[in-house]
Design a protein around this motif. Sequence first.
Motif, PDB file in Angstrom:
ATOM      1  N   ALA A   1       0.872  -1.174   0.000  1.00  0.00           N
ATOM      2  CA  ALA A   1       0.000   0.000   0.000  1.00  0.00           C
ATOM      3  C   ALA A   1       0.908   1.222   0.000  1.00  0.00           C
ATOM      4  CB  ALA A   1      -0.919   0.006   1.216  1.00  0.00           C
ATOM      5  N   ASP A   2       0.424   2.306  -0.599  1.00  0.00           N
ATOM      6  CA  ASP A   2       1.235   3.518  -0.673  1.00  0.00           C
ATOM      7  C   ASP A   2       1.172   4.330   0.612  1.00  0.00           C
ATOM      8  OD1 ASP A   2       1.930   3.062  -3.413  1.00  0.00           O
ATOM      9  OD2 ASP A   2      -0.107   3.663  -3.948  1.00  0.00           O
ATOM     10  N   LEU A   3      -0.014   4.390   1.192  1.00  0.00           N
ATOM     11  CA  LEU A   3      -0.229   5.153   2.414  1.00  0.00           C
ATOM     12  C   LEU A   3      -1.209   4.404   3.307  1.00  0.00           C
ATOM     13  CD1 LEU A   3      -0.691   8.749   0.951  1.00  0.00           C
ATOM     14  CD2 LEU A   3       1.074   8.110   2.607  1.00  0.00           C
ATOM     15  N   ALA A   4      -1.090   4.636   4.598  1.00  0.00           N
ATOM     16  CA  ALA A   4      -2.055   4.094   5.553  1.00  0.00           C
ATOM     17  C   ALA A   4      -2.367   5.153   6.591  1.00  0.00           C
ATOM     18  CB  ALA A   4      -1.507   2.848   6.242  1.00  0.00           C
ATOM     19  N   ILE A   5      -3.580   5.117   7.088  1.00  0.00           N
ATOM     20  CA  ILE A   5      -3.921   5.946   8.241  1.00  0.00           C
ATOM     21  C   ILE A   5      -3.661   5.104   9.473  1.00  0.00           C
ATOM     22  CG2 ILE A   5      -5.734   7.186   9.453  1.00  0.00           C
ATOM     23  CD1 ILE A   5      -7.054   7.656   6.771  1.00  0.00           C
ATOM     24  N   SER A   6      -2.899   5.661  10.399  1.00  0.00           N
ATOM     25  CA  SER A   6      -2.604   4.954  11.633  1.00  0.00           C
ATOM     26  C   SER A   6      -2.582   5.960  12.774  1.00  0.00           C
ATOM     27  CB  SER A   6      -1.270   4.197  11.522  1.00  0.00           C
ATOM     28  OG  SER A   6      -1.098   3.325  12.636  1.00  0.00           O
ATOM     29  N   TYR A   7      -2.010   5.555  13.884  1.00  0.00           N
ATOM     30  CA  TYR A   7      -1.997   6.356  15.103  1.00  0.00           C
ATOM     31  C   TYR A   7      -0.542   6.608  15.502  1.00  0.00           C
ATOM     32  CZ  TYR A   7      -6.493   3.939  15.026  1.00  0.00           C
ATOM     33  OH  TYR A   7      -7.692   3.411  14.633  1.00  0.00           O
ATOM     34  N   GLU A   8      -0.275   7.775  16.040  1.00  0.00           N
ATOM     35  CA  GLU A   8       1.103   8.083  16.442  1.00  0.00           C
ATOM     36  C   GLU A   8       1.683   7.006  17.367  1.00  0.00           C
ATOM     37  OE1 GLU A   8       3.523  11.461  18.988  1.00  0.00           O
ATOM     38  OE2 GLU A   8       1.820  12.129  17.783  1.00  0.00           O
ATOM     39  N   PRO A   9       0.957   6.554  18.401  1.00  0.00           N
ATOM     40  CA  PRO A   9       1.531   5.505  19.257  1.00  0.00           C
ATOM     41  C   PRO A   9       1.853   4.225  18.482  1.00  0.00           C
ATOM     42  CG  PRO A   9      -0.405   6.472  20.292  1.00  0.00           C
ATOM     43  CD  PRO A   9      -0.360   7.000  18.896  1.00  0.00           C
TER      44      PRO A   9
ATOM     45  N   ALA B   1       5.712   0.449  16.009  1.00  0.00           N
ATOM     46  CA  ALA B   1       6.139  -0.280  14.807  1.00  0.00           C
ATOM     47  C   ALA B   1       7.585   0.025  14.465  1.00  0.00           C
ATOM     48  CB  ALA B   1       5.229   0.087  13.631  1.00  0.00           C
ATOM     49  N   ARG B   2       7.971   1.280  14.560  1.00  0.00           N
ATOM     50  CA  ARG B   2       9.352   1.660  14.275  1.00  0.00           C
ATOM     51  C   ARG B   2      10.308   1.050  15.295  1.00  0.00           C
ATOM     52  NH1 ARG B   2      10.780   5.932  10.991  1.00  0.00           N
ATOM     53  NH2 ARG B   2      12.423   6.482  12.485  1.00  0.00           N
ATOM     54  N   ASP B   3       9.855   0.954  16.536  1.00  0.00           N
ATOM     55  CA  ASP B   3      10.691   0.348  17.575  1.00  0.00           C
ATOM     56  C   ASP B   3      10.959  -1.124  17.274  1.00  0.00           C
ATOM     57  OD1 ASP B   3      11.968   0.929  20.204  1.00  0.00           O
ATOM     58  OD2 ASP B   3      10.635  -0.673  20.906  1.00  0.00           O
ATOM     59  N   LYS B   4      10.050  -1.736  16.489  1.00  0.00           N
ATOM     60  CA  LYS B   4      10.222  -3.130  16.090  1.00  0.00           C
ATOM     61  C   LYS B   4      10.946  -3.266  14.753  1.00  0.00           C
ATOM     62  CE  LYS B   4       6.059  -4.610  18.555  1.00  0.00           C
ATOM     63  NZ  LYS B   4       4.654  -5.069  18.409  1.00  0.00           N
ATOM     64  N   GLY B   5      11.350  -2.119  14.185  1.00  0.00           N
ATOM     65  CA  GLY B   5      12.154  -2.166  12.976  1.00  0.00           C
ATOM     66  C   GLY B   5      11.442  -1.860  11.676  1.00  0.00           C
ATOM     67  N   LEU B   6      10.136  -1.571  11.705  1.00  0.00           N
ATOM     68  CA  LEU B   6       9.438  -1.251  10.468  1.00  0.00           C
ATOM     69  C   LEU B   6       9.894   0.104   9.932  1.00  0.00           C
ATOM     70  CD1 LEU B   6       7.618  -3.634  11.330  1.00  0.00           C
ATOM     71  CD2 LEU B   6       5.671  -2.318  10.488  1.00  0.00           C
ATOM     72  N   LYS B   7      10.173   0.164   8.618  1.00  0.00           N
ATOM     73  CA  LYS B   7      10.681   1.385   7.997  1.00  0.00           C
ATOM     74  C   LYS B   7       9.510   2.223   7.479  1.00  0.00           C
ATOM     75  CE  LYS B   7      14.582   1.180   5.807  1.00  0.00           C
ATOM     76  NZ  LYS B   7      15.634   0.854   4.806  1.00  0.00           N
ATOM     77  N   VAL B   8       8.819   2.852   8.420  1.00  0.00           N
ATOM     78  CA  VAL B   8       7.672   3.687   8.095  1.00  0.00           C
ATOM     79  C   VAL B   8       7.826   5.039   8.782  1.00  0.00           C
ATOM     80  CG1 VAL B   8       6.042   1.826   7.643  1.00  0.00           C
ATOM     81  CG2 VAL B   8       6.411   2.567   9.999  1.00  0.00           C
ATOM     82  N   ALA B   9       7.159   6.050   8.223  1.00  0.00           N
ATOM     83  CA  ALA B   9       7.231   7.401   8.792  1.00  0.00           C
ATOM     84  C   ALA B   9       5.921   8.128   8.537  1.00  0.00           C
ATOM     85  CB  ALA B   9       8.392   8.175   8.189  1.00  0.00           C
ATOM     86  N   SER B  10       5.609   9.074   9.407  1.00  0.00           N
ATOM     87  CA  SER B  10       4.410   9.882   9.249  1.00  0.00           C
ATOM     88  C   SER B  10       4.709  11.081   8.358  1.00  0.00           C
ATOM     89  CB  SER B  10       3.900  10.366  10.607  1.00  0.00           C
ATOM     90  OG  SER B  10       2.782  11.216  10.441  1.00  0.00           O
ATOM     91  N   VAL B  11       3.833  11.309   7.362  1.00  0.00           N
ATOM     92  CA  VAL B  11       4.044  12.427   6.440  1.00  0.00           C
ATOM     93  C   VAL B  11       3.027  13.541   6.650  1.00  0.00           C
ATOM     94  CG1 VAL B  11       5.147  10.992   4.690  1.00  0.00           C
ATOM     95  CG2 VAL B  11       2.660  11.288   4.645  1.00  0.00           C
TER      96      VAL B  11
ATOM     97  N   ILE C   1      -2.689   9.772  11.686  1.00  0.00           N
ATOM     98  CA  ILE C   1      -1.615  10.276  10.826  1.00  0.00           C
ATOM     99  C   ILE C   1      -1.584   9.491   9.521  1.00  0.00           C
ATOM    100  CG2 ILE C   1      -0.142  11.132  12.699  1.00  0.00           C
ATOM    101  CD1 ILE C   1       1.323   8.444  12.636  1.00  0.00           C
ATOM    102  N   PHE C   2      -0.968  10.074   8.507  1.00  0.00           N
ATOM    103  CA  PHE C   2      -0.731   9.396   7.241  1.00  0.00           C
ATOM    104  C   PHE C   2       0.676   8.797   7.275  1.00  0.00           C
ATOM    105  CE2 PHE C   2      -3.952  12.541   6.025  1.00  0.00           C
ATOM    106  CZ  PHE C   2      -4.847  11.735   5.323  1.00  0.00           C
ATOM    107  N   VAL C   3       0.775   7.504   7.042  1.00  0.00           N
ATOM    108  CA  VAL C   3       2.052   6.797   7.152  1.00  0.00           C
ATOM    109  C   VAL C   3       2.477   6.275   5.787  1.00  0.00           C
ATOM    110  CG1 VAL C   3       3.266   4.874   8.248  1.00  0.00           C
ATOM    111  CG2 VAL C   3       1.525   6.146   9.523  1.00  0.00           C
ATOM    112  N   ALA C   4       3.777   6.456   5.477  1.00  0.00           N
ATOM    113  CA  ALA C   4       4.338   5.982   4.212  1.00  0.00           C
ATOM    114  C   ALA C   4       5.574   5.133   4.474  1.00  0.00           C
ATOM    115  CB  ALA C   4       4.697   7.174   3.317  1.00  0.00           C
ATOM    116  N   ASN C   5       5.969   4.382   3.463  1.00  0.00           N
ATOM    117  CA  ASN C   5       7.183   3.577   3.510  1.00  0.00           C
ATOM    118  C   ASN C   5       8.391   4.483   3.268  1.00  0.00           C
ATOM    119  OD1 ASN C   5       9.418   1.977   2.200  1.00  0.00           O
ATOM    120  ND2 ASN C   5       8.031   0.280   2.641  1.00  0.00           N
TER     121      ASN C   5
END
Length: 343
Positions: free
Chosen positions: A94-102, A107-117, A229-233
């Motif tokens: 998926a190009d973008l996902a709606i998620s939550y800051e927490p 997810a990032r603490d577990k190593g996922l390469k995602v960021a909020s845009v 938030i909007f999250v991208a790879n």
Amino acid sequence: MTPSRSRPRAAVAAALALAAVLALAACGAKEDVTTTGGTVDRVDLVLDYLPNADHAPIYAAQQIGAFRAAGLDVRIRVPSDPAAPLKLVAAGQADLAISYEPELLLARDKGLKVASVGALVQKPLTSIMSLKDKVKTPKDLEGKKVGTAGIPYQTAYLQTIARSAGVDPESIHEVNVGFNLVPSMLSKKVDATLGAFWNIEGVQLQRQHKDPTIIRMDQAGVPTYQELIFVANMDRLRQKGVGPIMRRFLQAVARGAKAVKADPELGADAMVKADKDLDRATQLAQIKATLPVFFPENPKFPWGYQNADEWKAYGQWMLDNKLVKALPRATSLTNEFLPGRGI
């Protein structure tokens, strides 16, 4: 998202500050991309949950033709599993996902390469809710049964709120009720819940004349955060041609948010068009309640703005509560792709 297709703490603090400056500079240096040369770029967006009033700016953007005007074919998907959106983005499905800051920081603490845009909802929507004035203030939590969805950071919220109010957290009996937050209150299984949204379930209960008492997270001792938030790879953000598409997408959603602010009825119409099972009057009431948090408090900031200092404070709270192993990095968010010239 594929271009041109139809389809030590001081050091961390310094890095965060630098990232904020760079993000603002980037936002201020780039104009909106309003022409696409006739190409149409597809964007796959995964929602966090079923369509609801929180998504009004997105569906309004679709209804007023903002995506089409930006040269985008936006495909909105409802997740089969609430845990799926971040995983789909991380896997490039998926190009973008709606998620939550927490959730992003976990997810990032577990190593996922995602960021909020960008931020869709600027403030916490999660709240402590009760009926019959069983919990009017945080102090009233003492000795009460409180239902949560069994999410670790909700337990940490409850403990933080209790300590801030001078209540022994051990005196509170937390009950995992899953997503049956409102039914557990109505059936008197619990005295209160922590997890329902003040703008969704809260408004629904008010419309049913249940007179809920609502305590918002950021008004009870929990550091503020951005609920949606909007999250991208992160790897995709570095690919050539993706930046302008991201900017056009966020510009279009900003247009949708402004259209809803100017005419909430338009937002309600867009939501009912998206899901005919939704009650229009309820959607309208929920949208009106949510309007203030669709936009930054400071009008100098562009729609979608993310405050790096607030993210740092919330990240520190997560670390202090042993929810993450390390203080979240500055790369958790970027304001680079927000619409307009920034501040």
